[in-house]
Design an enzyme around this catalytic site. Structure first.
Site, mmCIF file in Angstrom:
data_model
loop_
_atom_site.group_PDB
_atom_site.id
_atom_site.type_symbol
_atom_site.label_atom_id
_atom_site.label_comp_id
_atom_site.label_asym_id
_atom_site.label_seq_id
_atom_site.Cartn_x
_atom_site.Cartn_y
_atom_site.Cartn_z
ATOM 1 C CG HIS A 125 -18.792 -14.614 29.847
ATOM 2 N ND1 HIS A 125 -19.465 -14.139 30.978
ATOM 3 C CD2 HIS A 125 -17.367 -14.269 29.944
ATOM 4 C CE1 HIS A 125 -18.656 -13.335 31.437
ATOM 5 N NE2 HIS A 125 -17.590 -13.128 30.721
ATOM 6 C CG ASP A 161 -9.849 -14.615 26.671
ATOM 7 O OD1 ASP A 161 -10.666 -15.135 27.666
ATOM 8 O OD2 ASP A 161 -9.300 -13.864 26.564
HETATM 9 C C1 SDX Z 1 -12.936 -14.710 30.759
HETATM 10 O O1 SDX Z 1 -16.125 -13.329 34.389
HETATM 11 C C2 SDX Z 1 -15.653 -12.679 33.357
HETATM 12 O O2 SDX Z 1 -16.203 -11.593 32.959
HETATM 13 C C3 SDX Z 1 -14.401 -13.158 32.574
HETATM 14 C C4 SDX Z 1 -13.927 -12.314 31.377
HETATM 15 C C5 SDX Z 1 -13.570 -10.952 31.861
HETATM 16 O O3 SDX Z 1 -13.633 -10.167 30.890
HETATM 17 O O4 SDX Z 1 -12.960 -10.690 32.938
HETATM 18 O O5 SDX Z 1 -15.158 -12.163 30.465
HETATM 19 C C6 SDX Z 1 -12.763 -13.134 30.702
HETATM 20 O O6 SDX Z 1 -12.472 -15.269 31.461
HETATM 21 C C7 SDX Z 1 -13.610 -15.164 29.593
HETATM 22 C C8 SDX Z 1 -13.848 -16.618 29.867
HETATM 23 C C9 SDX Z 1 -12.428 -17.478 29.153
HETATM 24 N N1 SDX Z 1 -12.392 -18.605 29.602
HETATM 25 C C10 SDX Z 1 -12.651 -19.690 28.741
HETATM 26 O O7 SDX Z 1 -12.826 -19.440 27.391
HETATM 27 C C11 SDX Z 1 -12.283 -21.130 29.017
HETATM 28 C C12 SDX Z 1 -13.477 -22.071 28.636
HETATM 29 N N2 SDX Z 1 -14.721 -21.425 29.139
HETATM 30 C C13 SDX Z 1 -15.342 -22.317 30.359
HETATM 31 O O8 SDX Z 1 -14.428 -22.877 31.035
HETATM 32 C C14 SDX Z 1 -16.445 -21.608 31.017
HETATM 33 O O9 SDX Z 1 -17.506 -21.326 30.077
HETATM 34 C C15 SDX Z 1 -16.373 -20.406 32.112
HETATM 35 C C16 SDX Z 1 -15.216 -20.714 32.936
HETATM 36 C C17 SDX Z 1 -15.888 -19.279 31.087
HETATM 37 C C18 SDX Z 1 -17.589 -20.159 32.583
HETATM 38 O O10 SDX Z 1 -17.845 -21.488 33.342
HETATM 39 P P1 SDX Z 1 -19.197 -21.377 34.217
HETATM 40 O O11 SDX Z 1 -19.947 -20.387 34.179
HETATM 41 O O12 SDX Z 1 -18.597 -22.062 35.401
HETATM 42 O O13 SDX Z 1 -20.107 -22.564 33.182
HETATM 43 P P2 SDX Z 1 -19.963 -23.942 33.616
HETATM 44 O O14 SDX Z 1 -18.815 -24.654 33.843
HETATM 45 O O15 SDX Z 1 -21.192 -24.131 34.837
HETATM 46 O O16 SDX Z 1 -20.861 -24.387 32.535
HETATM 47 C C19 SDX Z 1 -22.097 -24.800 32.131
HETATM 48 C C20 SDX Z 1 -22.100 -26.137 31.259
HETATM 49 C C21 SDX Z 1 -21.471 -27.332 31.739
HETATM 50 O O17 SDX Z 1 -21.794 -28.379 31.202
HETATM 51 P P3 SDX Z 1 -22.968 -29.225 31.880
HETATM 52 O O18 SDX Z 1 -22.667 -29.566 33.395
HETATM 53 O O19 SDX Z 1 -24.427 -28.427 32.133
HETATM 54 O O20 SDX Z 1 -23.376 -30.570 31.201
HETATM 55 O O21 SDX Z 1 -21.587 -25.616 30.087
HETATM 56 C C22 SDX Z 1 -20.321 -26.573 29.776
HETATM 57 C C23 SDX Z 1 -20.094 -27.012 31.313
HETATM 58 O O22 SDX Z 1 -19.387 -28.150 31.057
HETATM 59 N N3 SDX Z 1 -19.483 -25.655 29.496
HETATM 60 C C24 SDX Z 1 -18.422 -25.899 28.292
HETATM 61 C C25 SDX Z 1 -17.830 -24.824 28.066
HETATM 62 N N4 SDX Z 1 -18.162 -23.880 28.940
HETATM 63 C C26 SDX Z 1 -19.146 -24.191 29.685
HETATM 64 N N5 SDX Z 1 -18.351 -27.089 27.693
HETATM 65 C C27 SDX Z 1 -17.476 -27.006 26.763
HETATM 66 N N6 SDX Z 1 -16.573 -25.963 26.375
HETATM 67 C C28 SDX Z 1 -16.808 -24.722 27.137
HETATM 68 N N7 SDX Z 1 -15.935 -24.012 26.907
#
Ligand code: SDX
Length: 393
Positions: free
Chosen positions: A271, A328
């Site tokens: 998140h 989720d």
């Molecule tokens: C919702 O914003 C809100 O409030 C949204 C929400 C709401 O109520 O409206 O809470 C609802 O959208 C919840 C999120 C649902 N989405 C998912 O579950 C999809 C999977 N999650 C990721 O795509 C991700 O965690 C996000 C999109 C939710 C957040 O992405 P960020 O903040 O841009 O984080 P990031 O991509 O910069 O990640 C930082 C690191 C990265 O690794 P490095 O580059 O440091 O090596 O963490 C890793 C990412 O690759 N990472 C993950 C991951 N989420 C982040 N790696 C594997 N699996 C994941 N789920």
């Protein structure tokens, strides 16, 4: 205005607006609507009570709530011609596409608000949207499964109506299960608002152009449909089902996730704001076991989800990056146990999020100093260069 909270300049520069609606402390895993902790609202309030709180800023008295419920109930039935709109969609159309179209069309059939600065018209449209959304969402489901549409009934509550419109048929009376109604009251409350997430920021941005409230809400539905946002609840279930079908064990899958080349993400994890357990996920997880047992559904997918969570939360990759289950991660298991197909889960998220979108849209319009949203960019493209005639290229 921020009370005793000290904001570092970096935070203030990235903040898109000031708001009095929802407070999140991502490090502590705190979520409050208008100052009330989500844990108390989820356990004790109804969804319409929380909708009132988000939109009007205070918990309603019994009279205020009864009046609000009556106005909403009077707006649950759609213009009859909207049924034709639903019949035009192909059976396989994604419910979020159908819902976004239905929300936009609602504005055409109910010309409540042409002037976004007229408080009476905005109030009329807000009630129309809240009242119609369960029917719009249920009809999106019914049209996708080719079943006839029912009409809302005045003696049923908001959530009871929604469940009957979704699962009832003209052949037999739909039996209301109070445990399922309570579960959906809680789930919708947990989804009701979440400060400036992607879809809410979209609603505020579209609204800042003085576009209609219907256009803004339809834009919110479209933003929410993305798998990185509200579409994640569908993606989580599809991930678990695929792992079960392919017989992939959780440790192997977590290794695939950590191997960036795979492009695999652990859906339902991570998140932008929460760097702790999402308080909503904690509450939903607590209900999941109880509801799955009550539904008689096998808990195989829940057991997989619990093992996946356990594996991830003990893995350096997730610990370093502060990746925890988000709202989720468990919701899809409950929706599936209640009989909804996976592609319909995000429409449920939209139904829950609607009052938050409305409250945020109204807050945007209530600020006399507000301007149209116009983010800038850092240009990193070509410097100036002259046109070259095609013959010389
Ligand atoms: C919702 O914003 C809100 O409030 C949204 C929400 C709401 O109520 O409206 O809470 C609802 O959208 C919840 C999120 C649902 N989405 C998912 O579950 C999809 C999977 N999650 C990721 O795509 C991700 O965690 C996000 C999109 C939710 C957040 O992405 P960020 O903040 O841009 O984080 P990031 O991509 O910069 O990640 C930082 C690191 C990265 O690794 P490095 O580059 O440091 O090596 O963490 C890793 C990412 O690759 N990472 C993950 C991951 N989420 C982040 N790696 C594997 N699996 C994941 N789920």
């Amino acid at each position: 205005k921020t009370g005793n909270v000290t904001l570092d300049p970096g935070f203030v520069n990235t903040a898109s607006c000031e708001s009095t609606i929802t407070f999140i402390d991502g490090n502590e895993g705190i979520l409050r609507y208008r100052g009330y902790p989500i844990e108390q609202l989820a356990e004790q309030a109804t969804f319409l009570e929380v909708s009132f709180l988000l939109i009007y800023g205070h918990l309603p008295s019994q009279d205020e709530l009864s009046t609000f419920e009556g106005k909403v109930s009077n707006r649950m039935m759609l213009d009859e011609r909207m049924r034709e709109l639903y019949r035009c969609f192909p059976r396989g159309a994604h419910p979020m596409q159908v819902l976004a179209s239905g929300v936009m069309a609602l504005g055409s059939f109910n010309r409540d608000t042409l002037d976004v600065h007229d408080p009476d018209q905005v109030e009329a449209a807000s009630l129309r949207l809240i009242g119609s959304m369960p029917t719009l969402a249920a009809y999106a489901y019914k049209s996708s499964v080719g079943e006839p549409f029912l009409y809302p009934q005045k003696h049923l509550s908001y959530v009871e109506n929604y469940l009957r419109l979704s699962f009832g048929t003209p052949q037999e009376e739909y039996e209301i299960d109070p445990a399922v109604v309570k579960a959906f009251e809680t789930l919708f409350i947990l989804h009701a608002d979440h400060e400036q997430n992607c879809s809410t920021a979209t609603v505020r941005m579209v609204g800042s152009a003085d576009a209609s409230i219907y256009a803004s809400m339809s834009a919110g539905v479209n933003a929410l449909s993305g798998p990185l946002h509200g579409g994640a609840n569908q993606a989580v279930l599809e991930m678990l089902v695929k792992l079960r079908e392919e017989g992939v064990d959780m440790k192997t899958y977590v290794s695939q996730v950590k191997d960036k080349k795979s492009g695999v993400k652990l859906m339902g994890f991570g998140h932008r704001v929460y760097k702790n357990y999402d308080p909503r996920a904690k509450i939903i997880k607590g209900h999941a076991d109880e509801l799955l047992r009550a539904s008689g559904k096998s808990n195989a997918l829940l057991d997989m989800a619990l093992e996946l969570e356990e594996t991830a939360l003990n893995d350096e990759y997730f610990i370093e990056r502060k990746l925890y289950p988000n709202v989720d991660f468990y919701t899809g298991l409950i929706y599936e146990a209640m009989g909804f197909p996976a592609k319909y889960f995000t429409a449920l998220f939209a139904l829950g999020r609607l009052p938050g979108w409305i409250a945020q849209w109204r807050e945007e319009h209530a600020d006399p100093s507000r301007k149209i949203s116009r983010p800038r960019q850092v240009y990193v493209g070509e410097t100036e260069r002259n046109y070259v005639p095609i013959a010389e290229r």
